[in-house]
Each structure stands twice: as structure tokens, then as C-alpha cells.
Design a protein around this motif. Structure first.
Motif, PDB file in Angstrom:
ATOM      1  N   THR A 149       0.851  -1.182   0.000  1.00  0.00           N
ATOM      2  CA  THR A 149       0.000   0.000   0.000  1.00  0.00           C
ATOM      3  C   THR A 149       0.887   1.233   0.000  1.00  0.00           C
ATOM      4  N   PRO A 150       0.356   2.377  -0.442  1.00  0.00           N
ATOM      5  CA  PRO A 150       1.169   3.600  -0.362  1.00  0.00           C
ATOM      6  C   PRO A 150       1.679   3.865   1.046  1.00  0.00           C
ATOM      7  N   GLU A 151       0.847   3.631   2.034  1.00  0.00           N
ATOM      8  CA  GLU A 151       1.242   3.903   3.422  1.00  0.00           C
ATOM      9  C   GLU A 151       2.391   2.992   3.866  1.00  0.00           C
ATOM     10  N   SER A 152       2.354   1.745   3.438  1.00  0.00           N
ATOM     11  CA  SER A 152       3.384   0.797   3.884  1.00  0.00           C
ATOM     12  C   SER A 152       4.722   1.016   3.189  1.00  0.00           C
ATOM     13  N   LEU A 153       4.721   1.815   2.105  1.00  0.00           N
ATOM     14  CA  LEU A 153       5.941   1.969   1.312  1.00  0.00           C
ATOM     15  C   LEU A 153       6.655   3.296   1.517  1.00  0.00           C
ATOM     16  N   ALA A 154       6.091   4.186   2.335  1.00  0.00           N
ATOM     17  CA  ALA A 154       6.710   5.502   2.509  1.00  0.00           C
ATOM     18  C   ALA A 154       8.147   5.374   3.021  1.00  0.00           C
ATOM     19  N   ASP A 155       8.395   4.413   3.915  1.00  0.00           N
ATOM     20  CA  ASP A 155       9.745   4.281   4.477  1.00  0.00           C
ATOM     21  C   ASP A 155      10.696   3.533   3.556  1.00  0.00           C
ATOM     22  N   ALA A 156      10.189   3.046   2.417  1.00  0.00           N
ATOM     23  CA  ALA A 156      11.050   2.360   1.462  1.00  0.00           C
ATOM     24  C   ALA A 156      11.701   3.323   0.476  1.00  0.00           C
ATOM     25  N   VAL A 157      11.282   4.585   0.504  1.00  0.00           N
ATOM     26  CA  VAL A 157      11.797   5.588  -0.430  1.00  0.00           C
ATOM     27  C   VAL A 157      13.026   6.249   0.175  1.00  0.00           C
ATOM     28  N   ALA A 158      14.179   6.064  -0.460  1.00  0.00           N
ATOM     29  CA  ALA A 158      15.392   6.725   0.011  1.00  0.00           C
ATOM     30  C   ALA A 158      15.347   8.206  -0.300  1.00  0.00           C
ATOM     31  N   SER A 159      14.826   8.566  -1.480  1.00  0.00           N
ATOM     32  CA  SER A 159      14.700   9.962  -1.868  1.00  0.00           C
ATOM     33  C   SER A 159      13.697  10.084  -3.005  1.00  0.00           C
ATOM     34  N   LEU A 160      13.081  11.258  -3.071  1.00  0.00           N
ATOM     35  CA  LEU A 160      12.172  11.586  -4.172  1.00  0.00           C
ATOM     36  C   LEU A 160      12.776  12.749  -4.940  1.00  0.00           C
ATOM     37  N   HIS A 161      12.711  12.653  -6.249  1.00  0.00           N
ATOM     38  CA  HIS A 161      13.312  13.669  -7.112  1.00  0.00           C
ATOM     39  C   HIS A 161      12.309  14.139  -8.167  1.00  0.00           C
ATOM     40  N   GLY A 162      12.526  15.362  -8.649  1.00  0.00           N
ATOM     41  CA  GLY A 162      11.919  15.744  -9.906  1.00  0.00           C
ATOM     42  C   GLY A 162      12.730  15.133 -11.023  1.00  0.00           C
ATOM     43  N   GLY A 163      12.070  14.726 -12.077  1.00  0.00           N
ATOM     44  CA  GLY A 163      12.790  14.105 -13.178  1.00  0.00           C
ATOM     45  C   GLY A 163      11.967  14.097 -14.437  1.00  0.00           C
TER      46      GLY A 163
END
Length: 263
Positions: free
Chosen positions: A119-133
């Protein structure tokens, strides 16, 4: 059909030779489309660097039974924007290509079937970083978009590369509509949007991808790069185009579009 179609698609990409139409019958279902994609990927021998996620065309969602599609990103066409220098990308002369502003996930840990359901909620901590691209969408097939999502899936999901741009360090504290994007081609603004234009936001796209990959016996790996979906639209480019992708408050980058050459 699968092997012959895949061979023709890979031959066109390898030789940078345009195709006037799809080489064979356009797949009528996702199973066939992804089987062709898998075979093109195998024939290419290219190293996987991540994945792209995109929306299936609305008129085909009932027929195909899904709202999103996925395709591989390869190491040799994954670029990082640095400073003011334009990123040099290549598309197929005589084919179809587009520039798409996207939010890009850099994965911080492996995602395996043991974690399902995602789920989106369960995956928030799996993101090392978010970028524009940006995605550099490209196919040697002229007018591939008009042939439909299954044709695009088969041809490596209509992907020609990805650009990773500025980091968005406070993305967890921002509403989706506060993460704004803008695309220009040849000094003309062609689209404006935000992360809310991706259904459910970037984490919903990641949840789809994690489910897609693990259901097929694979896993997402730490360090992989994931394009989460177009935010300003799909904007045509050709060799000689110059693009600019902006993420107000975070940064921008330019791309210089050249013509693909035989591999």
C-alpha cells in the motif's frame, strides 16, 4: 508470434531504424504484451536500473483489466542532471518520442513478495529519496501511442530513458498538489501539473509496481530508480528539440535531444 515480434522490435531499436507500424499483430491482452516486452529485454542484454510506471489509456482499461503499466529502465539510458549543463538524450528519428515531467523514486530497500500486500502507506519508508525528473519516451514505431497501451508495453513500455533531477527533501510534509511541475519544449511552456496528476500519487505508483514485479516472481531492489507517471502530459520531441523541466522551489534541468544511432 512473441519471439518474432520481439526480434523485430529489438532489431529496430538496435539499428535505430524506424518502423511504420507494429511488427505483427498488436497484443490484445497484457499477458502477451508483457511476454513480448520480456523477450525484447532478454534480447537486448541491457542491465536493469529500475522501472517506469504509466497510466493505461482510459479507453483500454476495461479491456486490459488494469489502469497502470510497467516497463524496464536501463542503466545505459539513465541520466542524472548536474548543474546548468543540458542532459544529452537520444530518440529515434522517424519514430515517436516525448518528454514527460515525472516524480522519481530512488528505492531505499528491497521489496519482496514477503511484504505483500503493498500500500502507499506501507511503502513511505522504502523511499530513500524523491526527485523531480523526466521520462524520455521513445519508440522506433511511428505513432505508437495511437496503437494503444498494449503496443507500448510490448516495445519496452515506450521508454527511451530517464533523467533524475533535483531532490525534494520535504516531500513527506507536502500535499501532492504542492509538488508542482512544468515542461517546456523549444522555449514554449507545453504543460503544467503536480504530483496529484498521478492517480494516488507517486507512492500509489510504487505500490502497483511492487505488486506487479513480485507477482511475476521478482523483487524491487535498493538503489533502483522508478518513474512514477507523467504529471504535465506527454509532449512530443524530435531530434533537435530542446526541453526544460522545472520543479518550482526545488530546481530545474534542460535536455538536448539528439538522434539515436545504431548500437
Amino acid at each position: 508470434m512473441i519471439e518474432e515480434t520481439a526480434a523485430a522490435l529489438w532489431a529496430a531499436r538496435r539499428s535505430a531504424r524506424p518502423l511504420e507500424g507494429f511488427p505483427g499483430e498488436v497484443p490484445g491482452d497484457l499477458e502477451t504484451a508483457y511476454a513480448i516486452q520480456d523477450e525484447v529485454r532478454r534480447l537486448s542484454g541491457r542491465k536493469l536500473a529500475g522501472w517506469k510506471v504509466a497510466m493505461i489509456q482510459p479507453q483500454l482499461r476495461q479491456q486490459l483489466g488494469e489502469i497502470r503499466l510497467a516497463g524496464p529502465l536501463f542503466e545505459d539510458t539513465l541520466w542524472t542532471a548536474q548543474g546548468d549543463e543540458p542532459v544529452e538524450v537520444a530518440v529515434f528519428e522517424g519514430g515517436e518520442a516525448a518528454l514527460e515531467a515525472e516524480f522519481v523514486v530512488r528505492l531505499g530497500r528491497d521489496l519482496t513478495a514477503a511484504e505483500a500486500p503493498f500500500t502507499p502507506e506501507s511503502l513511505a519508508d522504502a523511499v530513500a529519496s524523491l526527485h523531480g525528473g523526466a521520462e524520455i519516451a521513445a519508440s522506433p514505431i511511428a505513432a505508437i501511442v495511437s496503437l494503444g497501451s498494449a503496443a507500448m508495453i510490448a516495445d519496452l513500455a515506450f521508454n527511451g530513458g530517464a533523467v533524475v533531477g533535483p531532490a525534494i527533501p520535504d516531500w513527506k510534509e507536502r500535499r501532492l498538489d504542492e509538488l508542482v511541475s512544468r515542461t517546456s519544449v523549444d522555449a514554449r511552456v507545453v504543460g503544467e501539473g503536480d504530483a496529484a496528476r498521478v492517480a494516488g500519487g507517486p507512492l500509489a505508483a510504487l505500490a502497483f509496481l511492487a505488486d506487479f514485479v513480485t507477482r511475476r516472481g521478482g523483487a524491487l531492489r535498493a538503489g533502483e530508480t522508478i518513474l512514477t507517471g507523467a504529471t504535465t502530459g506527454i509532449h512530443a520531441i524530435v531530434p533537435g528539440s530542446r526541453g526544460r523541466v522545472e520543479f518550482p522551489g526545488y530546481g530545474a534541468f534542460e535536455v538536448s535531444v539528439g538522434a539515436a544511432t545504431p548500437a
